[in-house]
Write an enzyme that holds these catalytic residues in place. Structure first.
Site, mmCIF file in Angstrom:
data_model
loop_
_atom_site.group_PDB
_atom_site.id
_atom_site.type_symbol
_atom_site.label_atom_id
_atom_site.label_comp_id
_atom_site.label_asym_id
_atom_site.label_seq_id
_atom_site.Cartn_x
_atom_site.Cartn_y
_atom_site.Cartn_z
ATOM 1 N N GLU A 1 -2.994 6.364 8.912
ATOM 2 C CA GLU A 1 -3.868 7.132 8.029
ATOM 3 C C GLU A 1 -4.936 7.813 8.857
ATOM 4 O OE1 GLU A 1 -4.306 4.826 3.812
ATOM 5 O OE2 GLU A 1 -6.042 4.806 5.112
ATOM 6 N N ARG B 1 -5.533 -7.536 -9.850
ATOM 7 C CA ARG B 1 -6.103 -8.841 -10.201
ATOM 8 C C ARG B 1 -7.566 -8.672 -10.532
ATOM 9 N NH1 ARG B 1 -9.291 -9.385 -5.610
ATOM 10 N NH2 ARG B 1 -8.372 -8.479 -3.756
ATOM 11 N N HIS C 1 -14.434 -5.145 7.580
ATOM 12 C CA HIS C 1 -13.753 -4.435 6.490
ATOM 13 C C HIS C 1 -13.742 -5.249 5.199
ATOM 14 C CE1 HIS C 1 -12.535 -1.484 9.396
ATOM 15 N NE2 HIS C 1 -11.862 -2.364 10.083
ATOM 16 N N LYS D 1 0.829 -1.219 0.000
ATOM 17 C CA LYS D 1 0.000 0.000 0.000
ATOM 18 C C LYS D 1 0.859 1.263 0.000
ATOM 19 C CE LYS D 1 -3.706 -2.213 2.652
ATOM 20 N NZ LYS D 1 -4.622 -2.743 1.651
HETATM 21 P P1 ADP Z 1 -7.703 -4.271 2.223
HETATM 22 O O1 ADP Z 1 -6.374 -4.411 1.559
HETATM 23 O O2 ADP Z 1 -7.871 -5.155 3.390
HETATM 24 O O3 ADP Z 1 -8.808 -4.339 1.229
HETATM 25 P P2 ADP Z 1 -8.202 -1.408 2.337
HETATM 26 O O4 ADP Z 1 -7.155 -0.377 2.562
HETATM 27 O O5 ADP Z 1 -8.717 -1.532 0.952
HETATM 28 O O6 ADP Z 1 -7.663 -2.802 2.850
HETATM 29 O O7 ADP Z 1 -9.408 -1.111 3.344
HETATM 30 C C1 ADP Z 1 -10.471 -2.031 3.539
HETATM 31 C C2 ADP Z 1 -11.669 -1.297 4.134
HETATM 32 O O8 ADP Z 1 -11.338 -0.670 5.383
HETATM 33 C C3 ADP Z 1 -12.213 -0.161 3.282
HETATM 34 O O9 ADP Z 1 -13.100 -0.615 2.304
HETATM 35 C C4 ADP Z 1 -12.880 0.725 4.324
HETATM 36 O O10 ADP Z 1 -14.133 0.207 4.693
HETATM 37 C C5 ADP Z 1 -11.972 0.601 5.516
HETATM 38 N N1 ADP Z 1 -10.951 1.666 5.524
HETATM 39 C C6 ADP Z 1 -9.704 1.596 5.023
HETATM 40 N N2 ADP Z 1 -9.012 2.741 5.221
HETATM 41 C C7 ADP Z 1 -9.843 3.589 5.864
HETATM 42 C C8 ADP Z 1 -9.713 4.941 6.371
HETATM 43 N N3 ADP Z 1 -8.584 5.624 6.250
HETATM 44 N N4 ADP Z 1 -10.793 5.482 6.990
HETATM 45 C C9 ADP Z 1 -11.931 4.784 7.138
HETATM 46 N N5 ADP Z 1 -12.108 3.520 6.699
HETATM 47 C C10 ADP Z 1 -11.090 2.912 6.059
HETATM 48 P P1 ADP Z 2 -12.041 -8.170 -3.339
HETATM 49 O O1 ADP Z 2 -10.838 -7.388 -2.859
HETATM 50 O O2 ADP Z 2 -11.884 -8.792 -4.683
HETATM 51 O O3 ADP Z 2 -13.291 -7.415 -3.207
HETATM 52 P P2 ADP Z 2 -11.694 -9.787 -0.982
HETATM 53 O O4 ADP Z 2 -11.138 -8.655 -0.213
HETATM 54 O O5 ADP Z 2 -12.820 -10.571 -0.400
HETATM 55 O O6 ADP Z 2 -12.214 -9.409 -2.397
HETATM 56 O O7 ADP Z 2 -10.483 -10.753 -1.314
HETATM 57 C C1 ADP Z 2 -10.617 -11.775 -2.255
HETATM 58 C C2 ADP Z 2 -9.904 -13.007 -1.812
HETATM 59 O O8 ADP Z 2 -8.520 -12.778 -1.695
HETATM 60 C C3 ADP Z 2 -10.329 -13.507 -0.457
HETATM 61 O O9 ADP Z 2 -10.254 -14.909 -0.504
HETATM 62 C C4 ADP Z 2 -9.293 -12.919 0.487
HETATM 63 O O10 ADP Z 2 -9.194 -13.704 1.644
HETATM 64 C C5 ADP Z 2 -8.074 -12.996 -0.374
HETATM 65 N N1 ADP Z 2 -7.080 -11.949 -0.117
HETATM 66 C C6 ADP Z 2 -7.094 -10.689 -0.583
HETATM 67 N N2 ADP Z 2 -5.983 -10.024 -0.232
HETATM 68 C C7 ADP Z 2 -5.242 -10.890 0.481
HETATM 69 C C8 ADP Z 2 -3.960 -10.822 1.130
HETATM 70 N N3 ADP Z 2 -3.199 -9.737 1.090
HETATM 71 N N4 ADP Z 2 -3.530 -11.904 1.784
HETATM 72 C C9 ADP Z 2 -4.273 -13.020 1.815
HETATM 73 N N5 ADP Z 2 -5.452 -13.160 1.203
HETATM 74 C C10 ADP Z 2 -5.942 -12.124 0.561
HETATM 75 MG MG MG Z 3 -9.080 -3.118 -0.338
#
Ligand code: ADP
Ligand code: ADP
Ligand code: MG
Length: 500
Positions: free
Chosen positions: A202, A294, A237, A118
């Protein structure tokens, strides 16, 4: 131009089957892999060839990149599609695949490396003027210094693992006194889960929406976006309900976000399909969150409103073909909603449920698509993500799509495990969702398990049960009346799925 004649899907479940289907339509020979737990899985039966790769745990099967590459070389496979999860965001795997002379259906290892982290992702897009969530764009380890940063940003803040994903590795800190212990926990968790202790801080956006943009980029420098997906309905999340388009974006904001997303793709020389995630606040200001390099779980809602098969586009791009359309050729047609059907109990904190699909009947009809990877009589393997299926509906308007989803959920019959279906129906009918006035706190703000039963009309349920009974040749009767053979939880799952 590399011609693809035989493609292996390095994945399982619904996404493996979904990809194999599009591949077969292209006249390409299909190859599946499977673990011991997936011997009878539909994706194995569907493929022209299938190879067992190891014991059930993913670390001994679906994650064995080198073994998968060897298998490809042995059987004349000339391309690999990684799906999502597993090896899909593993830059080393992508590089090794290509070094072996095999086409990797996805971006370059370099793009994956930049966006897989990130922090390096944020650094890359900064130069392109893409707005970022306020906060650090580098890793921090010193506790005192980190606390100072948090105070400057202003509480609440979020501590995030740079290598995190799937909703894991995220901590919210509301006040200064909690900061240091939370930070220590965040670092040790990041090391344990991702093998990388880098964390950053953040600003916690109070009531954001999660809105993401699908992009496609070819090897000829063309980058387009396929509009947005609204994914604010989340638990832990992680998304449960997604839709396209978003009910709040104006054409201007949509265009600005689309352009920003294309710039994010350019910032890492992106090729293939990718998703740029943003947080959007109440006044529709948007902030870059991360890019997923992806195919995304919720890509079908975009396919429904654009008429584009994203997997087929990925393969065209991997073959070096230029995109066959331009940005101005793309239109949003109607409205699509996806409900993720997880084997989880919405009455019990969405805890994963295990068991067998004693009865499994999918809804049918116009504008309904079910992407699933299990069939009736199968056990849900405990080793993998507990998602059973995705139910996607498409209609002319958002309201019509919501009603179609409610009808489809009524018709979806799952006996044997608790699922998120009743929760998704609750979402469809909730005033906040219906009006479009919701954010990522939808579940915390509006959901309580008791509400699943509210307005439950016994007569209505009985009629629904009778209809189901007739439609499904009476075998439901047998199940409902043999409490001995099927424990109570099965019955409650059956009943739940019939409620509105
Ligand atoms: P991941 O890699 O697990 O998808 P993200 O950075 O995309 O992590 O964040 C996943 C979710 O967490 C977001 O869809 C949102 O709901 C919440 N989130 C992430 N960052 C923030 C933020 N700075 N403030 C509020 N909610 C957040
Ligand atoms: P999307 O980001 O496509 O909306 P998800 O956050 O549910 O969907 O992630 C899709 C799949 O990938 C899930 O099986 C989740 O557990 C896996 N996944 C996503 N990011 C990671 C990560 N950094 N490490 C392990 N598994 C991950
Ligand atoms: Mg995300």
């Amino acid at each position: 131009m590399p011609e693809i004649r035989k493609l292996l899907v390095a994945n399982r479940g619904e996404i493996a089957l979904r990809i194999l289907r599009s591949v077969r339509e292209m006249g390409i020979r299909t190859v599946a892999i499977y673990s011991e737990a997936d011997r009878d899985a539909p994706h194995v039966r569907f493929a022209d060839e299938a190879y067992e790769i190891g014991p059930p745990p993913s670390s001994e099967s679906y994650l064995l990149g080198d073994k998968i590459i060897q298998l490809c070389l042995q059987h004349g496979v000339d391309a690999i599609h990684p799906g999502y999860g597993f090896l899909s965001e593993n830059a080393t795997f992508a590089r090794r695949v290509r070094e072996a002379g095999i086409v990797f259906v996805g971006p370059s290892a370099e793009s994956m490396k930049i966006m897989g982290d990130k922090l390096s992702g944020k650094q890359a897009v900064k130069a392109y003027g893409v707005p970022l969530v306020p906060g650090l764009d580098e890793a921090i380890t010193d506790l005192r210094e980190a606390r100072k940063v948090a105070q400057e940003i202003g509480y609440p803040v979020m501590i995030k693992a740079s290598a995190g994903g799937g909703g894991k590795g995220i901590r919210i800190v509301h006040e200064d006194a909690d900061f240091e212990p939370q930070m220590e926990r965040a670092v040790s968790e990041a090391i344990k889960s991702f093998g990388d202790g880098a964390v950053f801080i953040e600003k916690y956006i109070a009531a954001p929406r999660h809105i993401e943009i699908q992009v496609l980029a070819d090897t000829h420098g063309n980058v387009v976006h396929l509009f947005e997906r609204e994914c604010s309905v989340q638990r832990r999340h992680q998304k449960v309900v997604e839709e396209a388009p978003s009910s709040v974006l104006t054409p201007e904001v949509r265009q600005a976000m689309g352009e920003a997303a294309c710039n994010v793709a350019r910032a890492c020389d992106y090729v293939n399909a990718g998703t740029v995630e943003f947080l959007v606040d109440e006044d529709l200001s948007f902030y870059f969150l991360e890019m997923n390099t992806r195919l995304q779980v919720e890509h079908p809602v975009t396919e429904m409103i654009t008429g584009i098969d994203i997997v087929q586009e990925q393969i065209h791009i991997a073959q070096g073909k230029p995109l066959s359309f331009k940005q101005e050729d793309l239109r949003i047609n109607g409205h699509a909603i996806e409900a993720r059907v997880y084997a989880e109990d919405p009455r019990n904190n969405f805890l994963p449920d295990i068991g067998m699909l004693h009865v499994y009947r999918t809804p049918k009809g116009t504008g309904i698509r079910v992407d699933d990877g299990l069939i009736e009589g199968m056990e849900i393997p405990i080793y993998y993500d507990p998602m059973i299926a995705k139910l996607i509906v498409h209609a002319e308007t958002r309201d019509a799509a919501r009603e179609k989803m409610v009808r489809a959920i009524q018709e979806y019959l799952i006996v044997g495990v608790e699922t998120t279906l009743p929760f998704c129906r609750f979402v469809m009918r909730h005033e906040a969702f219906a009006s479009g006035n919701f954010d990522t706190h939808f579940v915390a703000k509006h959901y309580r398990p008791e509400l699943l039963d509210e307005n439950f009309d016994a007569e209505e349920a009985m009629i629904a049960a009778l209809v189901a009974d007739l439609a499904y040749n009476g075998d439901i009767h047998h199940i409902v009346h043999s409490e001995e053979a099927h424990p109570r939880s099965d019955l409650s799952a059956w009943r739940l799925n019939r409620r509105r």
